[in-house]
Design a protein around this motif. Structure first.
Motif, PDB file in Angstrom:
ATOM      1  N   ARG A   1       0.865  -1.183   0.000  1.00 43.29           N
ATOM      2  CA  ARG A   1       0.000   0.000   0.000  1.00 43.29           C
ATOM      3  C   ARG A   1       0.893   1.222   0.000  1.00 43.29           C
ATOM      4  NH1 ARG A   1      -5.139  -0.124   4.084  1.00 43.29           N
ATOM      5  NH2 ARG A   1      -6.428  -1.402   2.745  1.00 43.29           N
ATOM      6  N   LEU A   2       0.556   2.204  -0.844  1.00 39.70           N
ATOM      7  CA  LEU A   2       1.340   3.427  -0.873  1.00 39.70           C
ATOM      8  C   LEU A   2       0.562   4.531  -1.559  1.00 39.70           C
ATOM      9  CD1 LEU A   2       4.040   3.125  -3.603  1.00 39.70           C
ATOM     10  CD2 LEU A   2       2.525   1.282  -3.075  1.00 39.70           C
ATOM     11  N   PRO A   3       1.038   5.774  -1.421  1.00 38.34           N
ATOM     12  CA  PRO A   3       0.341   6.901  -2.041  1.00 38.34           C
ATOM     13  C   PRO A   3       0.488   6.897  -3.564  1.00 38.34           C
ATOM     14  CG  PRO A   3       1.684   7.637  -0.191  1.00 38.34           C
ATOM     15  CD  PRO A   3       2.075   6.223  -0.493  1.00 38.34           C
TER      16      PRO A   3
ATOM     17  N   HIS B   1      -3.445   9.683  -2.838  1.00 42.58           N
ATOM     18  CA  HIS B   1      -4.418   8.780  -2.219  1.00 42.58           C
ATOM     19  C   HIS B   1      -3.835   7.373  -2.175  1.00 42.58           C
ATOM     20  CE1 HIS B   1      -7.535  11.835  -2.356  1.00 42.58           C
ATOM     21  NE2 HIS B   1      -7.022  12.159  -3.532  1.00 42.58           N
ATOM     22  N   THR B   2      -4.165   6.622  -1.146  1.00 40.12           N
ATOM     23  CA  THR B   2      -3.613   5.286  -0.963  1.00 40.12           C
ATOM     24  C   THR B   2      -4.196   4.290  -1.951  1.00 40.12           C
ATOM     25  OG1 THR B   2      -3.277   5.731   1.374  1.00 40.12           O
ATOM     26  CG2 THR B   2      -3.253   3.423   0.696  1.00 40.12           C
TER      27      THR B   2
ATOM     28  N   ASP C   1       6.817   7.635  -2.665  1.00 36.63           N
ATOM     29  CA  ASP C   1       7.412   7.203  -1.398  1.00 36.63           C
ATOM     30  C   ASP C   1       8.524   8.200  -1.099  1.00 36.63           C
ATOM     31  OD1 ASP C   1       8.396   5.944   0.841  1.00 36.63           O
ATOM     32  OD2 ASP C   1       9.305   4.279  -0.246  1.00 36.63           O
TER      33      ASP C   1
END
Length: 113
Positions: free
Chosen positions: A35-37, A47-48, A92
């Motif tokens: 999970r990341l932006p 947004h994730t 990230d």
């Protein structure tokens, strides 16, 4: 984490464009999930997004590409935008990957949680 039905499939290229030369140039998946932006064309802000791949403990390096199933945690903001060809970037502490939606999975948008 239980794998939800994907909302879209994507093709992702690792660029590390906003990471300094002193930072690592690898991106990995422990259990086939991260999970990341994400910043997607047509949606304001970061947004994730959850990314799923078939291979566990996979590590990709700068310049490599892979395909992933994707699911956003704010479906209301993306449901009208996600379509094949829509571009996005992954973040990230700086953007490090470029992606493009390759397929919209309509079943993934039903009954969003």
């Amino acid at each position: 984490m239980m794998r939800p039905p994907p909302q879209f499939r994507s093709h992702i290229e690792l660029t590390f464009e906003e990471h300094g030369k002193d930072r690592r140039r690898k991106f990995g998946f422990d259990e086939g999930h991260r999970r990341l932006p994400m910043s997607m064309d047509g949606v304001d802000g970061l947004h994730t997004v959850g990314l799923w791949i078939e291979k566990k403990d996979a590590v990709f390096e700068e310049g490599e590409e892979f395909d992933a199933d994707c699911c956003v945690i704010w479906p209301e903001g993306f449901t009208k935008i996600v379509a094949p060809g829509v571009k996005f970037r992954l973040w990230d502490s700086g953007f490090f990957a470029r992606g493009v939606v390759t397929e919209r999975c309509d079943a993934g948008w039903e009954n969003p949680k």
